[in-house]
Design a protein around this motif. Sequence first.
Motif, PDB file in Angstrom:
ATOM      1  N   PRO A   1     103.379  43.356 -15.844  1.00 12.83           N
ATOM      2  CA  PRO A   1     103.416  42.210 -15.883  1.00 12.83           C
ATOM      3  C   PRO A   1     104.316  41.709 -14.647  1.00 12.83           C
ATOM      4  O   PRO A   1     105.407  41.113 -14.978  1.00 12.83           O
ATOM      5  CB  PRO A   1     103.973  41.831 -17.153  1.00 12.83           C
ATOM      6  CG  PRO A   1     104.561  43.226 -17.618  1.00 12.83           C
ATOM      7  CD  PRO A   1     103.691  44.228 -17.071  1.00 12.83           C
ATOM      8  N   SER A   2     104.072  42.267 -13.546  1.00 12.71           N
ATOM      9  CA  SER A   2     105.027  41.771 -12.380  1.00 12.71           C
ATOM     10  C   SER A   2     104.149  41.123 -11.101  1.00 12.71           C
ATOM     11  O   SER A   2     103.103  41.265 -11.139  1.00 12.71           O
ATOM     12  CB  SER A   2     105.463  43.508 -11.943  1.00 12.71           C
ATOM     13  OG  SER A   2     104.694  44.194 -11.752  1.00 12.71           O
ATOM     14  N   VAL A   3     105.332  40.486 -10.350  1.00 19.36           N
ATOM     15  CA  VAL A   3     104.536  39.996  -9.099  1.00 19.36           C
ATOM     16  C   VAL A   3     105.028  40.599  -7.826  1.00 19.36           C
ATOM     17  O   VAL A   3     106.392  41.359  -7.688  1.00 19.36           O
ATOM     18  CB  VAL A   3     105.357  38.433  -8.946  1.00 19.36           C
ATOM     19  CG1 VAL A   3     104.938  37.870  -7.681  1.00 19.36           C
ATOM     20  CG2 VAL A   3     104.990  37.755 -10.339  1.00 19.36           C
ATOM     21  N   ALA A   4     104.051  40.929  -7.100  1.00 19.16           N
ATOM     22  CA  ALA A   4     104.434  41.595  -5.706  1.00 19.16           C
ATOM     23  C   ALA A   4     103.916  40.764  -4.586  1.00 19.16           C
ATOM     24  O   ALA A   4     102.799  39.955  -4.726  1.00 19.16           O
ATOM     25  CB  ALA A   4     103.883  42.945  -5.713  1.00 19.16           C
TER      26      ALA A   4
ATOM     27  N   VAL B   1     100.505  38.922  -5.902  1.00 17.19           N
ATOM     28  CA  VAL B   1      99.711  39.731  -7.015  1.00 17.19           C
ATOM     29  C   VAL B   1     100.314  39.670  -8.174  1.00 17.19           C
ATOM     30  O   VAL B   1     101.770  39.811  -8.109  1.00 17.19           O
ATOM     31  CB  VAL B   1      99.528  41.166  -6.752  1.00 17.19           C
ATOM     32  CG1 VAL B   1      98.780  42.048  -7.829  1.00 17.19           C
ATOM     33  CG2 VAL B   1      98.699  41.333  -5.264  1.00 17.19           C
ATOM     34  N   PHE B   2      99.633  39.118  -9.266  1.00 17.73           N
ATOM     35  CA  PHE B   2     100.101  39.083 -10.625  1.00 17.73           C
ATOM     36  C   PHE B   2      99.084  40.016 -11.572  1.00 17.73           C
ATOM     37  O   PHE B   2      98.136  39.464 -11.616  1.00 17.73           O
ATOM     38  CB  PHE B   2     100.292  37.809 -11.134  1.00 17.73           C
ATOM     39  CG  PHE B   2     100.884  37.776 -12.605  1.00 17.73           C
ATOM     40  CD1 PHE B   2     102.100  38.284 -13.143  1.00 17.73           C
ATOM     41  CD2 PHE B   2     100.386  36.965 -13.542  1.00 17.73           C
ATOM     42  CE1 PHE B   2     102.582  38.348 -14.258  1.00 17.73           C
ATOM     43  CE2 PHE B   2     100.623  36.927 -14.805  1.00 17.73           C
ATOM     44  CZ  PHE B   2     101.687  37.526 -15.073  1.00 17.73           C
TER      45      PHE B   2
ATOM     46  N   ASP C   1     108.616  34.565 -15.597  1.00 18.32           N
ATOM     47  CA  ASP C   1     109.798  35.436 -15.645  1.00 18.32           C
ATOM     48  C   ASP C   1     109.569  36.580 -14.604  1.00 18.32           C
ATOM     49  O   ASP C   1     110.380  36.961 -13.874  1.00 18.32           O
ATOM     50  CB  ASP C   1     109.810  36.061 -17.100  1.00 18.32           C
ATOM     51  CG  ASP C   1     110.513  35.198 -18.109  1.00 18.32           C
ATOM     52  OD1 ASP C   1     111.169  34.305 -17.597  1.00 18.32           O
ATOM     53  OD2 ASP C   1     110.089  35.627 -19.184  1.00 18.32           O
ATOM     54  N   ALA C   2     108.397  36.896 -14.460  1.00 20.21           N
ATOM     55  CA  ALA C   2     108.000  37.836 -13.353  1.00 20.21           C
ATOM     56  C   ALA C   2     108.074  37.316 -11.749  1.00 20.21           C
ATOM     57  O   ALA C   2     108.740  38.279 -11.026  1.00 20.21           O
ATOM     58  CB  ALA C   2     106.422  38.368 -13.704  1.00 20.21           C
TER      59      ALA C   2
ATOM     60  N   ALA D   1     114.540  39.917  -6.539  1.00 21.60           N
ATOM     61  CA  ALA D   1     114.392  41.285  -5.749  1.00 21.60           C
ATOM     62  C   ALA D   1     114.049  41.048  -4.456  1.00 21.60           C
ATOM     63  O   ALA D   1     114.713  41.818  -3.295  1.00 21.60           O
ATOM     64  CB  ALA D   1     113.092  42.162  -6.266  1.00 21.60           C
ATOM     65  N   TYR D   2     113.632  39.928  -3.855  1.00 19.27           N
ATOM     66  CA  TYR D   2     113.106  39.722  -2.687  1.00 19.27           C
ATOM     67  C   TYR D   2     114.571  39.353  -1.777  1.00 19.27           C
ATOM     68  O   TYR D   2     114.713  39.580  -0.632  1.00 19.27           O
ATOM     69  CB  TYR D   2     112.106  38.481  -2.447  1.00 19.27           C
ATOM     70  CG  TYR D   2     111.732  38.418  -0.915  1.00 19.27           C
ATOM     71  CD1 TYR D   2     110.938  39.223  -0.156  1.00 19.27           C
ATOM     72  CD2 TYR D   2     112.222  37.251  -0.319  1.00 19.27           C
ATOM     73  CE1 TYR D   2     110.659  38.918   1.069  1.00 19.27           C
ATOM     74  CE2 TYR D   2     112.046  37.068   1.093  1.00 19.27           C
ATOM     75  CZ  TYR D   2     111.263  38.195   1.773  1.00 19.27           C
ATOM     76  OH  TYR D   2     110.856  37.737   2.890  1.00 19.27           O
ATOM     77  N   LEU D   3     115.255  38.618  -2.674  1.00 21.26           N
ATOM     78  CA  LEU D   3     116.535  38.253  -1.805  1.00 21.26           C
ATOM     79  C   LEU D   3     117.517  39.391  -1.612  1.00 21.26           C
ATOM     80  O   LEU D   3     118.090  39.370  -0.379  1.00 21.26           O
ATOM     81  CB  LEU D   3     117.369  37.286  -2.832  1.00 21.26           C
ATOM     82  CG  LEU D   3     117.078  35.770  -2.856  1.00 21.26           C
ATOM     83  CD1 LEU D   3     117.763  35.049  -4.170  1.00 21.26           C
ATOM     84  CD2 LEU D   3     117.235  35.167  -1.528  1.00 21.26           C
TER      85      LEU D   3
END
Length: 375
Positions: free
Chosen positions: A252-255, A299-300, A340-341, A348-350
């Motif tokens: 359950p993450s975003v990339a 992507v999620f 939330d993801a 994380a990107y920051l």
Amino acid sequence: MLEVFRRLGSIQFDPLAVAGRTHDLVLHARVADYDPAWCDLLYERREIFEAYNKGLSLVPTRDFPWFRGTLSRNAPRLLAENAEVAGRVLDRIRADGPLSSLDFERAQHGTTDWFGVPTNTVRAVLEAYAVTGVLGLARRDGNRRYYDLLERLLPADVLAHSVPLTEQLRHKLLSRYRAHGLLGVGGADTFGGLGPAKPDPRWPEAPGRTALREELVEDGELIPVEIEGVRGKRFVLADEVGLLEAAPEPPPSVAFLPPFDPVVWDRPLLGSLFEFDYVWELFVPPAKRRWGWYVLPMVFRDRLVGRIEPRIDRDGGQVQMLDLWWEAGFAPTRAEGFVDAMRDALRAYLRFAGATRLEWPPHLAAEKRLFLARP
């Protein structure tokens, strides 16, 4: 990180750093808390090295023998046509160590044609020597490349390992299928550098991609598969067929994916399998762009849900969010776990960008409230 390199075979390099360098973004999408300094450290330790696979790429140093060969006809021709300059360049590097094209007097050598683009002859000679495996990149200073003799850059046992060109091409072809996961047989960009599909007298040393792929199938390394609703045969690595039979639960993450990420190599497959129309609009005139010139697919779980256009302002210590686009039918607040993801992904990107704040444009006020991120 090294496991990602092993899995993908190579990671393509691109000097543009608008939203981050391509290889860094590939690693950021796969390695938790990734810091670009980590890749630079591996490069300094010579655990990874630059070679040509699908364009200029970073490869594990121990795999370099499988990436050393080239089917380039331009590089040997250019060296032969500029033999005097090439000899002087090589002699000076041999005597003085790593040098860039700026260390030579441009006016003395004029310009030549390199892949159709007029360029300084010394620069073209340096690149041709790199393509043919005489020189390698010792380091980069920004986008300035410093070249040295390959034997001074890589371990002797790596250089002594000789791999026949046909085996190199077979290895590189398999690496493309491993990196993507569901490649078919077409796509000039996807299979660039591996020679023509069928034997061609212009490349007598290359058996052709079709013959190489048939060998991989016959040896059981590639398994042909058909995807319902997708035209054409696809191929999966033998040790990954089980993933089709019992797919793991997607995290359950975003990339955020860069334009050269293996996931987006096959644009027709993105359209037919994921219903995601992706065009890298870098070379599209601004007035004709639907999105932006450096946009990253998002992507999620197992879906491509939208596009994001961040711009890293290193001097200002911030990330500028230029725009966001959601795919038709995707609502961020209705997708369980997405908000939330996405917040985690932006934080994380920051950190990845070395930034302390995220600047939102007025038209994304709703997204700013929803995803407000701080390091």
